[in-house]
Design a protein around this motif. Structure first.
Motif, mmCIF file in Angstrom:
data_model
loop_
_atom_site.group_PDB
_atom_site.id
_atom_site.type_symbol
_atom_site.label_atom_id
_atom_site.label_comp_id
_atom_site.label_asym_id
_atom_site.label_seq_id
_atom_site.Cartn_x
_atom_site.Cartn_y
_atom_site.Cartn_z
ATOM 1 N N ALA A 63 10.958 -95.095 -42.450
ATOM 2 C CA ALA A 63 11.065 -93.633 -42.304
ATOM 3 C C ALA A 63 11.717 -93.028 -43.542
ATOM 4 O O ALA A 63 11.304 -91.957 -44.015
ATOM 5 C CB ALA A 63 11.891 -93.299 -41.068
ATOM 6 N N PHE A 69 8.966 -91.239 -50.661
ATOM 7 C CA PHE A 69 7.576 -91.140 -51.119
ATOM 8 C C PHE A 69 7.170 -89.669 -51.231
ATOM 9 O O PHE A 69 6.598 -89.257 -52.240
ATOM 10 C CB PHE A 69 6.645 -91.877 -50.143
ATOM 11 C CG PHE A 69 5.191 -91.729 -50.505
ATOM 12 C CD1 PHE A 69 4.637 -92.511 -51.513
ATOM 13 C CD2 PHE A 69 4.390 -90.785 -49.872
ATOM 14 C CE1 PHE A 69 3.302 -92.361 -51.873
ATOM 15 C CE2 PHE A 69 3.058 -90.627 -50.225
ATOM 16 C CZ PHE A 69 2.511 -91.422 -51.223
ATOM 17 N N ASP A 70 7.467 -88.883 -50.179
ATOM 18 C CA ASP A 70 7.131 -87.453 -50.212
ATOM 19 C C ASP A 70 7.780 -86.783 -51.413
ATOM 20 O O ASP A 70 7.157 -85.982 -52.114
ATOM 21 C CB ASP A 70 7.602 -86.768 -48.926
ATOM 22 C CG ASP A 70 6.570 -86.884 -47.802
ATOM 23 O OD1 ASP A 70 5.422 -87.254 -48.105
ATOM 24 O OD2 ASP A 70 6.922 -86.624 -46.635
ATOM 25 N N PHE A 74 5.042 -85.415 -54.144
ATOM 26 C CA PHE A 74 4.862 -83.979 -54.387
ATOM 27 C C PHE A 74 5.362 -83.599 -55.783
ATOM 28 O O PHE A 74 4.841 -82.671 -56.402
ATOM 29 C CB PHE A 74 5.552 -83.148 -53.300
ATOM 30 C CG PHE A 74 4.807 -83.180 -51.994
ATOM 31 C CD1 PHE A 74 3.612 -82.498 -51.850
ATOM 32 C CD2 PHE A 74 5.265 -83.920 -50.925
ATOM 33 C CE1 PHE A 74 2.892 -82.549 -50.665
ATOM 34 C CE2 PHE A 74 4.567 -83.977 -49.733
ATOM 35 C CZ PHE A 74 3.366 -83.293 -49.602
ATOM 36 N N LEU A 126 6.198 -66.076 -46.070
ATOM 37 C CA LEU A 126 5.599 -64.928 -45.371
ATOM 38 C C LEU A 126 4.127 -64.775 -45.747
ATOM 39 O O LEU A 126 3.292 -64.461 -44.909
ATOM 40 C CB LEU A 126 6.363 -63.644 -45.708
ATOM 41 C CG LEU A 126 7.758 -63.525 -45.100
ATOM 42 C CD1 LEU A 126 8.490 -62.302 -45.628
ATOM 43 C CD2 LEU A 126 7.671 -63.456 -43.571
ATOM 44 N N PRO A 130 1.566 -66.733 -40.338
ATOM 45 C CA PRO A 130 0.489 -66.238 -39.465
ATOM 46 C C PRO A 130 0.048 -64.808 -39.781
ATOM 47 O O PRO A 130 -1.125 -64.482 -39.639
ATOM 48 C CB PRO A 130 1.111 -66.298 -38.062
ATOM 49 C CG PRO A 130 2.295 -67.170 -38.174
ATOM 50 C CD PRO A 130 2.738 -67.175 -39.586
ATOM 51 N N ASN A 146 -1.029 -74.955 -38.211
ATOM 52 C CA ASN A 146 -0.208 -75.999 -37.595
ATOM 53 C C ASN A 146 -0.484 -77.379 -38.182
ATOM 54 O O ASN A 146 0.137 -78.356 -37.780
ATOM 55 C CB ASN A 146 -0.459 -76.055 -36.087
ATOM 56 C CG ASN A 146 -0.151 -74.734 -35.420
ATOM 57 O OD1 ASN A 146 0.810 -74.091 -35.780
ATOM 58 N ND2 ASN A 146 -0.982 -74.331 -34.482
ATOM 59 N N ILE A 148 -0.673 -80.477 -40.926
ATOM 60 C CA ILE A 148 0.203 -81.013 -41.964
ATOM 61 C C ILE A 148 -0.309 -80.598 -43.353
ATOM 62 O O ILE A 148 0.474 -80.276 -44.242
ATOM 63 C CB ILE A 148 0.266 -82.565 -41.871
ATOM 64 C CG1 ILE A 148 0.894 -82.998 -40.541
ATOM 65 C CG2 ILE A 148 1.024 -83.166 -43.050
ATOM 66 C CD1 ILE A 148 2.387 -82.865 -40.424
ATOM 67 N N GLU A 152 1.584 -79.071 -46.587
ATOM 68 C CA GLU A 152 1.562 -79.719 -47.901
ATOM 69 C C GLU A 152 1.134 -78.740 -48.989
ATOM 70 O O GLU A 152 1.739 -78.691 -50.063
ATOM 71 C CB GLU A 152 0.629 -80.942 -47.859
ATOM 72 C CG GLU A 152 1.196 -82.058 -46.996
ATOM 73 C CD GLU A 152 0.257 -83.241 -46.771
ATOM 74 O OE1 GLU A 152 0.754 -84.305 -46.400
ATOM 75 O OE2 GLU A 152 -0.964 -83.075 -46.947
ATOM 76 N N ARG A 232 9.073 -76.796 -43.283
ATOM 77 C CA ARG A 232 9.299 -76.547 -41.848
ATOM 78 C C ARG A 232 9.972 -77.719 -41.135
ATOM 79 O O ARG A 232 9.709 -77.970 -39.956
ATOM 80 C CB ARG A 232 7.972 -76.242 -41.153
ATOM 81 C CG ARG A 232 7.430 -74.878 -41.479
ATOM 82 C CD ARG A 232 6.508 -74.486 -40.371
ATOM 83 N NE ARG A 232 5.505 -73.541 -40.777
ATOM 84 C CZ ARG A 232 4.395 -73.303 -40.110
ATOM 85 N NH1 ARG A 232 4.132 -73.986 -39.023
ATOM 86 N NH2 ARG A 232 3.548 -72.415 -40.500
ATOM 87 N N GLY A 233 10.797 -78.440 -41.860
ATOM 88 C CA GLY A 233 11.522 -79.565 -41.252
ATOM 89 C C GLY A 233 10.644 -80.776 -41.005
ATOM 90 O O GLY A 233 11.129 -81.810 -40.566
ATOM 91 N N ILE A 234 9.342 -80.653 -41.296
ATOM 92 C CA ILE A 234 8.415 -81.767 -41.056
ATOM 93 C C ILE A 234 8.229 -82.564 -42.350
ATOM 94 O O ILE A 234 8.227 -83.784 -42.329
ATOM 95 C CB ILE A 234 7.080 -81.240 -40.489
ATOM 96 C CG1 ILE A 234 7.336 -80.711 -39.061
ATOM 97 C CG2 ILE A 234 6.009 -82.324 -40.482
ATOM 98 C CD1 ILE A 234 6.166 -80.044 -38.398
ATOM 99 N N ILE A 235 8.084 -81.842 -43.475
ATOM 100 C CA ILE A 235 8.091 -82.546 -44.761
ATOM 101 C C ILE A 235 9.511 -82.410 -45.307
ATOM 102 O O ILE A 235 9.990 -81.297 -45.563
ATOM 103 C CB ILE A 235 7.067 -81.946 -45.746
ATOM 104 C CG1 ILE A 235 5.660 -82.035 -45.147
ATOM 105 C CG2 ILE A 235 7.128 -82.684 -47.076
ATOM 106 C CD1 ILE A 235 4.598 -81.361 -45.974
ATOM 107 N N VAL A 236 10.158 -83.525 -45.445
ATOM 108 C CA VAL A 236 11.569 -83.525 -45.850
ATOM 109 C C VAL A 236 11.701 -84.251 -47.183
ATOM 110 O O VAL A 236 11.115 -85.314 -47.367
ATOM 111 C CB VAL A 236 12.419 -84.237 -44.770
ATOM 112 C CG1 VAL A 236 13.867 -84.318 -45.186
ATOM 113 C CG2 VAL A 236 12.293 -83.516 -43.435
#
Lengths: 286, 368
Positions: A63, A69-70, A74, A126, A130, A146, A148, A152, A232-236
């Motif tokens: 993990a 890696f991310d 990036f 912004l 959405p 929504n 990934i 990215e 958004r806390g998903i890609i850290v």
């Protein structure tokens, strides 16, 4: 005389060395020391007088490998895109005859550096959100907000916002020092335009490209606000993990260990990159 | 102007002394002047509402209150205090249970507060929660805080009444889950409660959270209250877990359903916690205690509770009637829908829970 000169040179180095050791090396040593302490859950920081390597061994979990890696992936992608976008821009600014155009583009780039980073990142959030004006573009491309992939792409847009001005300005100063008549000369001798460009200007600007790449990569790898807001806390990124360890769960030893690992990997990558370039130069010279 | 080498050296010397004096003053840790105290609170309505008590205090005592605001989670302040200790910059810290337990673990950080005027009017259970091994109270409670699930009514097709409803495919990407540091994993304790566990047995909670992550319904991992408010009001997500004050703000902007009275669910409870003030042991402890007594005054406590949407801790202060829908304050409501988590235990588990979230849940959400 030579000895006196070298003593004078050493003396000149002293202020920079003093500042460097106080502001950089000593905090780094403190960070390293903290990374070897034991942390007890619920306490603040490391326990004095203890030592462990578990803060490092914990990072071997896949993990955390994904987070690193991310961070680097990036960083590489954003750097490559920055170079691709910035090189033609820098080339154009250097060659443009109308001074007002050159000044306007340069002012815009410098102004981007002066505007607040957080504001720019929220503006991007912004714009792609959405209700944002870029949202229909994503929908048209079949990318759900929504997904990934959406995150990215937003993240890369955010990183480019920071790297493009720096890379363009760095490349501009490199291209400016190249004699553009070399391209004309090559064409006069029969080289097609694109060959003339790659054999003269591009070749002579490689050092600038390397400087710009390192700068861009460093900006991306150390980015904090961009992944925090657009990920958004998903890609850290590793920086977010370090912040979380220090500020949110008060596990300073773990945060320090991540910081040391991030630093070591970055140094190895940049050193490897420079060695590769040096070898290429040696081969060219031979 | 006649400017010789001696004069130049003299002027340079004077300038250097002046500069070094200025620099050394700048390098010293910023300390409040003797006639002021430094209090740490949250931004927005908290600092505004606390200002009324501060004005009253300054008028009566002549001592100014200098505010410092929490940056993100209130746990941030712990690292700041630790970095400066034993130099004390922060005289009062407003926070919640987990932060207080961490502070109480640090030797000599907190002053005893039994002698703060007004403590006798606070419910004894709230005071006793924060007594040290010697039986001394360490926290001045000012509010009963509440956190629970809720959702945007206009973005959810069928009502959410229990945890399993969160797996509904129509909620794809619409749920915001919390980073473990935010509200100390309480939303996951709620999941554990729903399926027969508790904070002492989190396995059912982790199992459900994995299912939720696999469902693709998680659209964001929220790191702060600002994140939650922004994500809900802009429509990035439709479902989240947050504090009562935030639900108050959100429901003013978008149609909201609060999951604070859910008879069908064992886990969708209103989690109750204490919001209070810790006073640090330092040169201004006496002044800080005096300020704490102003914060506890019934008129200030009542107004503060109304402004930040919560129940006041002082029994002489009343909860605002217009907040009835948001608050869980009556004895009957607390018995039926309220839950008092075991915060000392939760604080001791945060390390392993955070690691579990990062290593087991995040890779699923990230798609790896």
């Amino acid at each position: 005389m030579t000895r006196a000169r070298s003593s004078a040179a050493l003396l000149l180095l002293f202020p920079a060395a003093a500042v460097f050791s106080v502001l950089y090396l000593s905090p780094l040593v403190m960070t390293l020391r903290e990374s070897l302490k034991v942390h007890e859950s619920g306490s603040i920081g490391g326990t004095p007088g203890t030592w462990t390597l578990s803060n490092y061994s914990d990072l071997l979990h896949s993990a955390y490998g994904n987070v690193l890696f991310d961070t680097f992936f990036f960083g590489v992608v954003a750097t490559l895109i920055s170079l691709t976008v910035s090189y033609p821009l820098a080339y154009y600014i250097n060659g443009v005859r109308r001074i007002w155009i050159r000044k306007s583009v340069l002012t815009l780039l410098v102004a981007m550096l002066f505007s607040g980073g957080v504001v720019r990142v929220y503006a991007i959030a912004l714009a792609v959100g959405p209700a944002g004006f870029l949202a229909p573009l994503f929908s048209a491309a079949g990318i759900s907000p929504n997904a990934i992939l959406f995150l990215e792409i937003s993240l890369i847009i955010g990183l480019l916002n920071f790297t493009i001005p720096i890379v363009t300005i760095t490349l501009l100063s490199a291209i400016k020092n190249i004699d553009m008549h070399l391209e004309d000369a090559a064409q006069t001798l029969g080289a097609p335009r694109w060959v003339a460009f790659f054999d003269t200007t591009f070749r002579l600007s490689i050092e600038g490209l390397i400087s710009a790449s390192i700068l861009s990569f460093a900006i991306c790898v150390s980015a904090f606000v961009v992944p925090m807001i657009l990920g958004r806390g998903i890609i850290v990124f590793a920086t977010n993990l370090i912040f979380s360890r220090f500020a949110e769960v008060t596990n300073h030893p773990s945060g320090a260990a991540i910081a040391i690992v991030l630093l070591l990997i970055s140094v190895v990558i940049i050193y490897g990159f420079l060695r590769l370039f040096a070898k290429r130069e040696q081969r060219a010279a031979a | 102007m006649d400017y010789n080498r001696r004069k130049l050296l003299k002027d340079a010397g004077v300038a250097a002394i002046g500069l070094s004096a200025g620099t050394s003053a700048w390098l010293k840790p910023a300390r409040a002047a003797a006639e002021s105290i430094v209090a740490v609170t949250w931004g927005g309505p908290h600092v505004k509402a606390n200002q009324a008590a501060a004005d009253d205090f300054t008028k009566t005592t002549g001592i100014d209150v200098v505010w410092e605001l929490h940056e993100g989670a209130s746990t941030n302040i712990l690292s700041k205090i630790k970095a400066m200790w034993p130099t004390v910059r922060h005289d009062l810290v407003q926070a919640t249970d987990p932060v207080f337990y961490s502070m109480m673990k640090e030797d000599g950080w907190l002053a005893d507060v039994d002698d703060v005027e007004g403590m006798a009017d606070v419910h004894p259970k709230m005071v006793d929660t924060f007594r040290d091994a010697n039986g001394k109270a360490k926290v001045v409670p000012v509010l009963i805080g509440t956190t629970y699930y809720g959702y945007r009514t206009d973005m959810v097709s069928s009502p959410i009444r229990k945890m399993e409803d969160l797996l509904d495919p129509s909620l794809k990407g619409k749920i915001g889950i919390l980073d473990p540091s935010l509200y100390t994993c309480l939303p996951y304790v709620a999941m554990a409660l729903e399926f027969g566990g508790s904070e002492h047995n989190m396995e059912p909670g982790w199992e459900f959270l994995k299912k939720l992550a696999e469902s693709g319904n998680v659209g964001q991992v929220l790191k702060s209250d600002v994140d939650t408010i922004n994500a809900l009001t802009t429509g990035s997500i439709a479902v989240a877990y947050t504090g009562i004050g935030n639900w108050g703000k959100i429901s003013k902007s978008v149609p909201t359903t609060l999951c604070n009275r859910m008879p069908e669910s064992k886990g969708m409870k209103a989690f109750l916690f204490t919001l209070g003030w810790a006073i640090t042991n330092g040169p201004r402890t006496a002044e800080a205690k005096r300020f704490a007594s102003f914060l506890l005054k019934p008129e200030h406590n009542q107004q503060y509770a109304a402004d930040v949407t919560a129940s006041p801790a002082n029994s002489k202060a009343k909860a605002a009637p217009e907040l009835e829908n948001l608050l869980i304050s009556t004895a009957e409501d607390i018995d039926r829908y309220g839950y008092f988590p075991d915060f000392p235990y939760i604080t001791s588990q945060m390390e392993s829970w955070t690691q579990r979230f990062e290593t087991e849940i995040m890779p699923i959400i990230r798609g790896r």
